[in-house]
Write an enzyme that holds these catalytic residues in place. Structure first.
Site, PDB file in Angstrom:
ATOM      1  N   ASP A 136     -13.821 -17.778  -8.358  1.00 10.63           N
ATOM      2  CA  ASP A 136     -12.819 -16.750  -8.590  1.00 10.63           C
ATOM      3  C   ASP A 136     -11.729 -17.225  -9.562  1.00 10.63           C
ATOM      4  OD1 ASP A 136     -13.972 -14.852  -7.001  1.00 10.63           O
ATOM      5  OD2 ASP A 136     -12.791 -15.324  -5.215  1.00 10.63           O
ATOM      6  N   LYS A 186     -11.260 -11.763 -10.795  1.00 12.44           N
ATOM      7  CA  LYS A 186     -10.581 -10.522 -11.160  1.00 12.44           C
ATOM      8  C   LYS A 186      -9.146 -10.859 -11.515  1.00 12.44           C
ATOM      9  CE  LYS A 186     -10.941  -6.956  -8.376  1.00 12.44           C
ATOM     10  NZ  LYS A 186     -10.689  -6.091  -7.184  1.00 12.44           N
ATOM     11  N   MET A 200      -0.566 -11.161  -2.161  1.00 10.34           N
ATOM     12  CA  MET A 200      -0.996 -10.166  -3.152  1.00 10.34           C
ATOM     13  C   MET A 200      -0.116  -8.919  -3.143  1.00 10.34           C
ATOM     14  SD  MET A 200      -5.148 -10.484  -2.642  1.00 10.34           S
ATOM     15  CE  MET A 200      -5.066 -10.229  -0.863  1.00 10.34           C
TER      16      MET A 200
END
Length: 512
Positions: free
Chosen positions: A39, A61, A176
Site C-alpha cells: 500500500d 490509494k 483517516m
C-alpha cells in the site's frame, strides 16, 4: 497425478512507517515472498528486505485515486496463491484495523486459499507515542476510543455516532479523518464536547519528517489552524497537554534536517541509518559503484607467499581492505599466511575494517590523509623497505611518492574501479529536484565528480544544500567544480563527517 500446490497469502501489518517498528515475523515473510502487494503508506525501505526474485506490486490509494480496485486486489492475491506462490499483502499499520484486511481474508477463505494474519504496530498507538502523547494516563485518561474518519462512500448513512463518541470519556484517536477535521470537530462540539479540549494533529508520524500541530476543538472550528494533509491522525483529550513535557522525537539533534548522502549504494544505506537514528531525513543518492578487478597470475603468486615480497601493506579505504582480504582468503584460506607483513591504515574506519579480520594495525596517522600516513615513516628508516598499496584505480600517487622519497620500494595494485551509479532505486534523485535538502555530505573526490555528472538541479534555488566535506582531497575536488564548501571535517572519517554535521546544525540553531 499430484495435486497442484497452492500458495499461502500472508496479510501482514507493515507498521506505522519507521522500518524498525516492523515485526520480526513480517520481516521474515517479506524475505521469503514471491509476490508482495503493498500500500501507499508502506515505507519503501521495508521492500529492501525482499529477495531479488520477488515481484513487488503497488496497489495503494492516494487522494482518492486507487491503483487497483479492492476486488482487483483480492483477485490478484487469489490468482498468485493459486499458482503456488508465497504472497505477502503488506498493509500500513495493522491489517485488521481499518485496513480492509478482514474483507481480503473473507475473499481468500471463499476461494479456498490458505492465509495467515500477521498483526502490525498500528499508527493509532505508535504515532501518538512518537509525538510524546500517552494515550492513557492514570491522572488523565483510562479509556481509549479509536475511530475512523473515513467510511465507505457508498454507504447511505454514517455508522459513526459522533454524539456517542463525544460523550465517551478519555482519549479519542481518529484515523483517516484529517480531510474532514472541520466537520468532525463541529459534530463533537455540537454533541457536547468542551471547545477548550486539547487536540493534536500528527502528520507522517514515525517518519523523520513527522510534524505535530497542537490546538483545541474550538480553534479548529474557528479555522485558526494550518491546512492539514494526509496521512495524519487526530488525538483528542487531556493527554495532549503532556506532549510539552514528554515530546522526544523532535529533540533528536538532526530532527528537521534533510541530508543527502552520496557514497556507494551500500555505504549510503549504512550512513543513512546512522543519520536517521540522529533524527535526520535522508535522501540516498548513490553516485558511485565499486567494481572489483581480478588479480593477474603474478599477483596471485605473490599472495601465496606475500611476506617474501612485502614488509608493509598500507590501506587507504575500507573498500580496499575488504576486497584485498577477500582475494587473499580465496587463495590462502588462512589469515596467518600474511606472515610478518605489517599493516597501516589511513584512519579509524579503515582500521576497523582491518580489525574485522582479527588483525593488528601497526600505523594510523593522527590526521587521516594519504600524506600523513606516508609521513608516519619518517622516523622509521624505511630505505629498501617493501610496501604494497592496494587501492582504487582512481587513487593518486601522493602516498607512494612520500614513501619513495624516503627510499622505500613501492608497488600499487589497482583492486577496484569506480564507476558512476546509474540506478535510483528509491527515487531520491527526483525527490531532491522537488524538495532539495539542507545538507549534502561528500566522503570522496570520486563521489564529487560523479555527483556533478548527474547535474541534479533543485526547482527552487532556496532549497540548494550546504556542502560538508570529509577532508582536503574531497574539498579540492569540490572547489575544482566551483562548489562552495560550507565546512570541512577536522577528522577525515565518516565519524568525523557526522560529528561535523552535528556541530554545525547545533551552531546554526543557537544562532537563530
Amino acid at each position: 497425478m499430484k495435486d497442484k500446490k497452492i500458495g499461502t497469502v500472508f496479510l501482514v501489518g507493515a507498521g506505522p512507517g519507521d522500518p524498525l517498528l516492523l515485526t520480526l515475523k513480517a520481516k521474515e515473510l517479506i524475505e521469503k515472498a514471491d509476490f508482495i502487494f503493498y500500500d501507499y503508506l508502506c515505507n519503501p525501505e521495508i521492500l529492501d528486505w525482499a529477495s531479488n526474485h520477488c515481484i513487488k506490486v503497488y496497489v495503494g490509494k492516494i487522494a482518492g485515486k486507487a491503483a487497483y480496485s479492492q476486488r482487483e486486489i483480492e483477485q490478484m492475491l487469489i490468482s498468485k496463491a493459486a499458482e503456488g506462490k508465497n504472497v505477502v499483502r503488506l498493509k500500513g499499520g495493522d491489517p485488521l484495523l481499518f485496513g480492509r484486511g478482514g474483507e481480503e481474508a473473507e475473499a481468500l477463505k471463499q476461494s479456498g486459499i490458505p492465509f495467515e494474519i500477521v498483526p502490525g504496530v498500528s499508527s493509532a498507538l505508535a504515532v501518538p507515542a512518537y509525538a510524546g502523547i500517552p494515550l492513557t494516563h492514570r491522572n488523565y485518561a483510562s479509556v481509549l476510543t479509536i475511530v475512523t474518519g473515513h467510511e465507505d462512500p457508498a454507504k447511505k448513512s454514517s455508522a459513526i455516532g459522533w454524539e456517542t463518541v463525544a460523550k465517551l470519556k478519555g482519549t479519542k484517536v481518529i484515523l483517516m479523518g484529517v480531510e474532514r477535521i472541520g466537520a468532525i470537530v463541529s459534530s463533537l462540539i455540537e454533541s457536547g464536547m468542551d471547545p477548550k479540549t486539547p487536540l493534536a494533529v500528527i502528520s507522517w508520524g514515525t517518519f523523520p519528517y513527522q510534524k505535530v500541530v497542537e490546538s483545541t476543538l474550538g480553534d479548529i472550528l474557528s479555522g485558526t489552524h494550518s491546512i492539514f494533509t494526509p496521512p495524519a491522525i487526530i488525538v483528542i483529550g487531556e493527554v495532549v497537554r503532556l506532549r510539552k513535557e514528554l515530546q522526544w522525537f523532535e529533540n533528536k539533534p538532526l530532527y528537521g534536517q534533510r541530508v543527502v548522502v552520496t557514497r556507494t549504494k551500500e555505504a549510503c544505506s549504512r550512513l543513512a541509518k546512522r543519520l536517521i537514528e540522529l533524527g535526520a531525513e535522508v535522501l540516498e543518492i548513490p553516485t558511485i559503484r565499486i567494481i572489483p578487478q581480478p588479480l593477474d597470475a603474478k599477483q596471485k603468486r605473490i599472495l601465496e607467499n606475500i611476506d617474501a615480497f612485502y614488509d608493509w601493506l598500507l590501506f587507504t579505504s575500507p573498500t580496499a581492505v575488504d576486497i584485498f582480504f577477500d582475494q587473499f582468503l580465496q587463495l590462502e584460506n588462512d589469515i596467518r599466511r600474511l606472515g610478518k607483513v605489517k599493516l597501516g591504515a589511513i584512519g579509524k574506519s579503515t582500521a576497523r575494517a582491518i580489525a574485522s579480520f582479527y588483525l593488528h594495525v601497526d600505523v594510523i596517522p593522527e590526521k587521516f590523509t594519504s600524506m600523513s600516513l606516508g609521513e608516519c615513516f619518517y622516523q622509521r628508516g624505511i630505505e629498501g623497505v617493501r610496501f604494497l598499496l592496494p587501492r582504487s584505480s582512481l587513487a593518486d600517487d601522493s602516498l607512494a611518492n612520500v614513501l619513495k622519497t624516503q627510499g622505500a620500494s613501492v608497488d600499487q595494485w589497482s583492486l577496484y574501479a569506480i564507476e558512476p551509479e546509474t540506478e535510483d532505486v528509491r527515487g531520491h534523485r527526483e525527490r531532491f529536484k522537488h524538495i532539495g535538502a539542507h545538507w549534502i555530505l561528500f566522503a570522496s573526490a570520486s563521489s564529487v565528480r560523479y555527483w556533478h555528472q548527474l547535474n541534479l538541479q533543485c526547482h527552487d534555488t532556496s532549497l540548494i544544500p550546504k556542502v560538508v566535506s570529509i577532508g582536503p582531497l574531497t574539498t579540492k575536488a569540490l572547489k575544482d567544480f566551483q562548489q562552495e564548501v560550507y565546512v570541512e571535517s577536522k577528522e577525515h572519517s565518516i565519524d568525523g563527517l557526522i560529528e561535523t554535521l552535528l556541530q554545525v546544525v547545533k551552531q546554526n540553531r543557537a544562532g537563530n
